[in-house]
Write a protein that holds these residues in place. Sequence first.
Motif, PDB file in Angstrom:
ATOM      1  N   ARG A  76       0.793  -1.185   0.089  1.00  0.00           N
ATOM      2  CA  ARG A  76       0.019  -0.002  -0.160  1.00  0.00           C
ATOM      3  C   ARG A  76       1.001   1.304  -0.001  1.00  0.00           C
ATOM      4  O   ARG A  76       1.815   1.321   0.645  1.00  0.00           O
ATOM      5  CB  ARG A  76      -0.929  -0.156   1.364  1.00  0.00           C
ATOM      6  N   PRO A  77       0.600   2.275  -1.021  1.00  0.00           N
ATOM      7  CA  PRO A  77       1.473   3.410  -1.044  1.00  0.00           C
ATOM      8  C   PRO A  77       1.460   4.175   0.560  1.00  0.00           C
ATOM      9  O   PRO A  77       0.445   3.892   1.075  1.00  0.00           O
ATOM     10  CB  PRO A  77       1.085   4.151  -2.056  1.00  0.00           C
ATOM     11  N   GLU A  78       2.623   4.857   0.634  1.00  0.00           N
ATOM     12  CA  GLU A  78       2.575   5.421   1.777  1.00  0.00           C
ATOM     13  C   GLU A  78       1.453   6.476   1.656  1.00  0.00           C
ATOM     14  O   GLU A  78       1.052   7.248   0.682  1.00  0.00           O
ATOM     15  CB  GLU A  78       3.920   6.055   2.067  1.00  0.00           C
ATOM     16  N   LYS A  79       1.131   6.888   3.038  1.00  0.00           N
ATOM     17  CA  LYS A  79       0.087   7.886   3.105  1.00  0.00           C
ATOM     18  C   LYS A  79       0.813   9.470   2.768  1.00  0.00           C
ATOM     19  O   LYS A  79       1.722   9.850   3.463  1.00  0.00           O
ATOM     20  CB  LYS A  79      -0.592   7.846   4.614  1.00  0.00           C
ATOM     21  N   ILE A  80       0.030  10.255   1.903  1.00  0.00           N
ATOM     22  CA  ILE A  80       0.615  11.526   1.527  1.00  0.00           C
ATOM     23  C   ILE A  80       0.238  12.450   2.833  1.00  0.00           C
ATOM     24  O   ILE A  80      -0.859  12.303   3.244  1.00  0.00           O
ATOM     25  CB  ILE A  80      -0.065  11.764   0.258  1.00  0.00           C
TER      26      ILE A  80
END
Length: 266
Positions: free
Chosen positions: A233-237
């Motif tokens: 899961r992409p890191e949270k912006i």
Amino acid sequence: MVFMMNQQCRKTKELPAMGMKQPMLAIVTASILLAFAGTPVLAQVATTTTTTATSKPATDLATTYSTFAGSDANATALVDGLRTGKSITLTSTSGTTTGSTTFTPATSQLGYGNVNIALALAKAELTKLGITDPTPAQLEAALNGGTVTTSTGTTTLPGVLQMRSEGQGWGVIAKKLGFNLGAVISASKTDKSATATERRADAGKGKPEVRVEKANSNSGRPEKVERLAKVERPEKIERPEKVERPERVERPERVERPERIESPKR
């Protein structure tokens, strides 16, 4: 003269009619005689067939207590004797010696439920004395009363059937023998299940074992597709910082309104 001739003619006409009725009467009479004559013959020929069927409760009880009674025949004799109130004959074999014991239950006919309770209490009492494979004499003592001899000495048993014949309830009998009636009945049901399982296992002995080989991966069945790796899961912006709101510009002060000039008097 004329009258006599008329009478003669009338008799002449009636003769054929009587002649016709006589054969019919003879046939009817013969039929009745044959019917009554055949009844004893049929009664003698007919036979009465009596079919004796063993009920399922009797079979289940005999199966439950077959080990305790020493054999299927002894268990069947106990169940039938307690059910009908008739004499019971139990046999035992020790090496080449065969002995038997015959006794009549102290009670009259019992229902299958009472038969189960009586045998369950007798079994519990003998087991309490360390007797798990009782002899016919010991079974009689547990049911009708008597003495049994063990390694610890001689014990006199009151007999569950004897106590029942005196009007005592099963709960009272169990309590006097040092048991809880519900626990004894529950144990008899457990023994019944265990006996049925053992009999099914014995019935299965000697049968050829059928093994089903598990199909290998080369039998044409497609190999199991490997599960795809879990996508990370992409890191949270990070949320941009909140822009500060500019300060509110102060409103200029209100200019005072000049005073009203009074008009000159006329």
